[in-house]
Design a protein around this motif. Structure first.
Motif, mmCIF file in Angstrom:
data_model
loop_
_atom_site.group_PDB
_atom_site.id
_atom_site.type_symbol
_atom_site.label_atom_id
_atom_site.label_comp_id
_atom_site.label_asym_id
_atom_site.label_seq_id
_atom_site.Cartn_x
_atom_site.Cartn_y
_atom_site.Cartn_z
ATOM 1 N N GLU A 325 0.840 -1.195 0.000
ATOM 2 C CA GLU A 325 0.000 0.000 0.000
ATOM 3 C C GLU A 325 0.872 1.240 0.000
ATOM 4 N N GLY A 326 0.346 2.306 -0.598
ATOM 5 C CA GLY A 326 1.100 3.547 -0.719
ATOM 6 C C GLY A 326 1.642 4.076 0.594
ATOM 7 N N PRO A 327 0.817 4.168 1.665
ATOM 8 C CA PRO A 327 1.333 4.673 2.952
ATOM 9 C C PRO A 327 2.496 3.849 3.491
ATOM 10 N N ASP A 328 2.478 2.542 3.255
ATOM 11 C CA ASP A 328 3.578 1.679 3.693
ATOM 12 C C ASP A 328 4.805 1.885 2.807
ATOM 13 N N PHE A 329 4.578 2.055 1.489
ATOM 14 C CA PHE A 329 5.676 2.230 0.535
ATOM 15 C C PHE A 329 6.479 3.488 0.843
ATOM 16 N N ARG A 330 5.774 4.569 1.178
ATOM 17 C CA ARG A 330 6.479 5.852 1.357
ATOM 18 C C ARG A 330 7.299 5.918 2.637
ATOM 19 N N THR A 331 7.091 4.968 3.556
ATOM 20 C CA THR A 331 7.881 4.956 4.796
ATOM 21 C C THR A 331 9.150 4.115 4.679
ATOM 22 N N LYS A 332 9.317 3.413 3.553
ATOM 23 C CA LYS A 332 10.466 2.529 3.393
ATOM 24 C C LYS A 332 11.742 3.325 3.143
ATOM 25 N N SER A 333 12.845 2.802 3.663
ATOM 26 C CA SER A 333 14.143 3.431 3.421
ATOM 27 C C SER A 333 14.645 3.068 2.029
ATOM 28 N N SER A 334 15.717 3.725 1.598
ATOM 29 C CA SER A 334 16.273 3.465 0.267
ATOM 30 C C SER A 334 16.727 2.023 0.122
ATOM 31 N N GLN A 335 17.336 1.486 1.184
ATOM 32 C CA GLN A 335 17.801 0.101 1.139
ATOM 33 C C GLN A 335 16.622 -0.867 1.050
ATOM 34 N N GLU A 336 15.552 -0.576 1.803
ATOM 35 C CA GLU A 336 14.362 -1.431 1.755
ATOM 36 C C GLU A 336 13.695 -1.375 0.384
ATOM 37 N N LEU A 337 13.691 -0.184 -0.226
ATOM 38 C CA LEU A 337 13.094 -0.037 -1.555
ATOM 39 C C LEU A 337 13.860 -0.846 -2.596
ATOM 40 N N GLU A 338 15.191 -0.887 -2.466
ATOM 41 C CA GLU A 338 15.990 -1.668 -3.410
ATOM 42 C C GLU A 338 15.673 -3.161 -3.321
ATOM 43 N N GLU A 339 15.261 -3.606 -2.150
ATOM 44 C CA GLU A 339 14.900 -5.013 -1.982
ATOM 45 C C GLU A 339 13.458 -5.276 -2.421
ATOM 46 N N ILE A 340 12.586 -4.298 -2.233
ATOM 47 C CA ILE A 340 11.157 -4.483 -2.501
ATOM 48 C C ILE A 340 10.817 -4.324 -3.977
ATOM 49 N N ILE A 341 11.331 -3.272 -4.607
ATOM 50 C CA ILE A 341 10.900 -2.900 -5.960
ATOM 51 C C ILE A 341 11.083 -4.012 -6.991
ATOM 52 N N PRO A 342 12.184 -4.788 -6.973
ATOM 53 C CA PRO A 342 12.291 -5.858 -7.982
ATOM 54 C C PRO A 342 11.163 -6.874 -7.917
ATOM 55 N N ARG A 343 10.518 -7.032 -6.754
ATOM 56 C CA ARG A 343 9.425 -7.993 -6.609
ATOM 57 C C ARG A 343 8.054 -7.328 -6.605
ATOM 58 N N LEU A 344 8.031 -6.006 -6.658
ATOM 59 C CA LEU A 344 6.775 -5.257 -6.550
ATOM 60 C C LEU A 344 5.936 -5.412 -7.809
ATOM 61 N N GLN A 345 4.655 -5.739 -7.611
ATOM 62 C CA GLN A 345 3.762 -5.887 -8.750
ATOM 63 C C GLN A 345 2.489 -5.050 -8.609
ATOM 64 N N VAL A 346 2.073 -4.802 -7.365
ATOM 65 C CA VAL A 346 0.862 -4.014 -7.132
ATOM 66 C C VAL A 346 1.121 -2.995 -6.032
ATOM 67 N N MET A 347 0.751 -1.741 -6.303
ATOM 68 C CA MET A 347 0.766 -0.717 -5.269
ATOM 69 C C MET A 347 -0.651 -0.160 -5.148
ATOM 70 N N ALA A 348 -1.267 -0.383 -4.008
ATOM 71 C CA ALA A 348 -2.648 0.053 -3.796
ATOM 72 C C ALA A 348 -2.688 1.342 -2.991
ATOM 73 N N ARG A 349 -3.769 2.096 -3.169
ATOM 74 C CA ARG A 349 -3.994 3.351 -2.435
ATOM 75 C C ARG A 349 -2.772 4.266 -2.511
ATOM 76 N N SER A 350 -2.240 4.416 -3.689
ATOM 77 C CA SER A 350 -1.024 5.217 -3.862
ATOM 78 C C SER A 350 -1.372 6.669 -4.138
ATOM 79 N N SER A 351 -0.537 7.548 -3.644
ATOM 80 C CA SER A 351 -0.686 8.979 -3.896
ATOM 81 C C SER A 351 0.185 9.362 -5.088
ATOM 82 N N PRO A 352 -0.010 10.567 -5.646
ATOM 83 C CA PRO A 352 0.849 11.021 -6.758
ATOM 84 C C PRO A 352 2.337 10.986 -6.405
ATOM 85 N N LEU A 353 2.673 11.311 -5.139
ATOM 86 C CA LEU A 353 4.074 11.294 -4.726
ATOM 87 C C LEU A 353 4.622 9.870 -4.687
ATOM 88 N N ASP A 354 3.765 8.902 -4.322
ATOM 89 C CA ASP A 354 4.205 7.503 -4.326
ATOM 90 C C ASP A 354 4.541 7.052 -5.740
#
Length: 659
Positions: A325-354
């Motif tokens: 979910e967008g609120p969870d995505f925006r709280t992730k650190s850069s290192q966590e994003l590097e681990e998450i994004i390669p497997r990411l397929q759906v982002m729900a309730r996302s804001s324009p900034l997300d």
């Protein structure tokens, strides 16, 4: 373009070397004859001819046809995409889309039809799936006429939408997608919007409120001392307001805790099927002094309605990745994003900034070529940040369209895939042309340079080289840059960012074909008279004409070889490209005219049918050479980020779904 610059510099170097070699041999010859101090107009013309050959080599070497091929291919794809409901605003977007590694797409209106419909309904303790082609009385066997009437009343009385008739006689519904879905369901059930409004007078309306998550209406019943309140809204809100429910025979019975739990389970079941749930309820009130106020409790539950936006006919596909979910995505650190994004397929309730943050991460950290689809004003930042932005033409706002590179006129994901398909065709066509042109360049430069060094003259004259240049640039670009895409393109992995346009496979084909042609032409240049059994005063002219003719015929077959750089069958689909066939036929016809009828202008003499056959056979042998070359394995280096991101998915389409 870097490739054009490099080729041009190499051509300039060979032109200078050829000129220096020719002039050097000329001066050595004059010195040997003790004529170094004696100059005539004939000597000046000889030097001028050397200079003309050098200039011609530069003209042949400089790939002015490469920008032409790129522009032709892009323009051709742009025109074809217009017919396929995609408006390309920026010409380069076609090629960029062919390199897309990741498509970040909105669900609503892109993966789905953007038309909400009632999919399921729970009424009188029974669940029914709704199909648009069902009979209008699809619920009548399980409910009484009274319940049927109350259901239609709740639909047509408690609504903020309008049902109108167009000039074409078709029914049009003006309102929100959810309201439209419920009204369409009411019409499917046999209801009539005008009839229900004529029968009952609306006393009071409480419009939908995002805080209360419901809307209500109070209507006076005909020939009755009562008024009736209808309520519609979020299931959990309306269900709490109900203490009774309707049975199949139209009776109102108390709602027990056991029945309430069963209804809650139905609501949760609808939600698990990705359905938007609404509850419909009513309450009869005696006409008293406070009968004009809408109550907040003691309603009777009519039905639970499940609404969905159907997925387009291409199907949902398999879900194997990560959802966040967008609120969870925006709280992730850069290192966590590097681990998450390669497997990411759906982002729900996302804001324009997300969305913007995701696109930035994909481009800057993972170095992927990112395409983004969007329709709202808030999608503009992500559309602008992406390598290629695709705006929806029907549901899209003007701000989104202005920020996009391509406008998808039918809001269909299939059209987006078609844009990628043509983009890959553009890129492959440019590669085909580069392979063809480099082969001609290498052979033309090397044969002239080798001949100049050894014999002191060039076998191909200025006019002949200019004709080769025309074949190589203008006609070659026209033939190879307009090849239509085929289904195999979408089975290949995406090209990615910062990848050289000249691959190892292309180098294999270029070097192999060049070696074959250079060997053949060098042998003909220095031993052709003996091999072809030529004699007499015209033997040299016949040999030079034969070399020129063989060289051109080799390029005709080389152009056919360039239609596919990897597969052996280069004739597959050749008849689907009439432009390619027209160019091939025109080249052969003009070559016959030049050899047979333009002798004085082109320094050629007519050839016998035996020599023509020999030229064709030598040229056709390049088809066999191509088969042998394609059997040589070539190591392909894949981009690690792209391979990681697409592991387990189809090469295209895939990637995050910005919901």
């Amino acid at each position: 373009m870097g490739v054009a610059t490099i080729i041009g510099k190499i051509g300039l170097a060979f032109a200078v070397l050829t000129f220096l070699v020719l002039v050097g041999r000329f001066l050595v010859t004059k010195a040997n004859h003790h004529e170094i101090t004696k100059w005539s107009s004939r000597d000046a013309l000889e030097l001028l001819n050397f200079f003309a050959i050098a200039v011609t080599i530069i003209v042949v070497a400089v790939p002015e046809g490469l920008p032409l091929a790129v522009t032709l291919s892009l323009a051709f794809a742009m025109k074809k995409l217009m017919k396929d409901r995609a408006l390309v605003r920026h010409l380069s977007a076609c090629e960029t889309m062919g390199s897309a590694c990741c498509i970040c797409t909105d669900k609503t209106g892109t993966l789905t039809t953007n038309h909400m419909v009632v999919d399921k309904i729970w009424i009188c303790e029974k669940t029914k799936s709704i199909q648009t082609d069902d009979d209008k009385d699809l619920l009548m066997p399980s409910i009484s006429e009274g319940v049927h009437g109350i259901l239609l009343q709740s639909i047509f009385q408690n609504t903020g939408s309008e049902v109108t008739k167009g000039k074409d006689g078709k029914t049009n519904i003006l309102g929100t997608p959810t309201e439209t879905a419920i009204l369409e369901f009411g019409l499917l059930m046999g209801g009539d919007f005008k009839t229900h409004h004529i029968e009952s007078e609306i006393v009071k309306v409480e419009p939908f409120n995002s805080e209360k998550k419901k809307m209500s209406v109070l209507v006076s019943l005909p020939d009755s001392s009562r008024v009736r309140a209808f309520c519609k809204g979020a299931s959990e809100i309306v269900l709490k307001m109900c203490d009774k429910m309707l049975t199949s025979d139209g009776k109102e019975v108390p709602l027990s805790e056991n029945q309430r739990q069963k209804i809650t389970d139905v609501i949760n079941g609808f939600a698990c099927e990705a359905l938007r749930t609404l509850c419909l309820a009513f309450k009869d009130i005696e006409k008293t002094s406070d009968a004009d106020s809408i109550p907040d409790s003691n309603y009777t539950l009519i039905a639970v309605v499940g609404i969905k936006d159907p997925v387009r006919p291409r199907g949902q596909g398999s879900y194997t990745g990560l959802a966040i979910e967008g609120p969870d995505f925006r709280t992730k650190s850069s290192q966590e994003l590097e681990e998450i994004i390669p497997r990411l397929q759906v982002m729900a309730r996302s804001s324009p900034l997300d969305k913007h943050k995701l696109v930035t991460q994909l481009r800057n950290v993972f170095k992927e070529v990112v395409a983004v689809t969007g329709d709202g004003t808030n999608d503009a930042p992500a559309l602008s940040e992406a390598d290629i932005g695709l705006a929806m033409g029907i549901a899209g706002t003007e701000v989104a369209k202005e920020s996009a590179d391509v406008i998808v006129m039918d809001d269909n994901f299939k059209t987006i895939v078609n844009v990628a398909r043509w983009g890959r065709a553009v890129y492959i066509n440019i590669q085909k042309f580069v392979q063809f042109q480099l082969t001609v360049n290498v052979v033309a430069l090397m044969i002239n340079f080798i001949s100049a060094c050894i014999s002191g003259n060039a076998p191909l004259t200025t006019v002949q080289l200019l004709w080769v240049n025309l074949i190589m640039d203008t006609l070659g670009a026209l033939a190879l840059a307009t090849e239509p895409p085929h289904d195999g393109l979408m089975k290949r992995p995406p090209i990615g960012r910062n990848v050289s346009i000249i691959t190892k496979t292309m180098w294999r084909n270029i070097i192999g074909q060049s070696i074959y042609q250079i060997i053949v032409l060098v042998i003909l240049q220095f031993d052709g008279k003996h091999l072809l059994k030529l004699s007499g005063s015209d033997a040299t002219k016949i040999l030079n004409t034969f070399i020129f003719n063989t060289f051109v015929i080799c390029q005709v077959f080389n152009e056919i070889n360039s239609r596919d750089m990897e597969k052996i069958n280069v004739f597959k689909g050749i008849f689907s490209s009439w432009i390619f066939l027209a160019v091939m036929i025109s080249t052969v016809v003009f070559q016959i005219v030049i050899v047979e009828f333009l002798g004085t202008f082109a320094n050629t003499v007519p050839l016998s049918w035996e020599l023509w056959l020999a030229s064709v056979l030598i040229g056709a042998a390049s088809l066999v050479i191509a088969v042998i070359l394609k059997c040589i394995p070539v190591e392909t280096k894949k981009d690690g980020n792209t391979a990681k991101h697409h592991d387990g998915y189809e090469p295209l389409p895939s990637g995050p779904d910005l919901a």
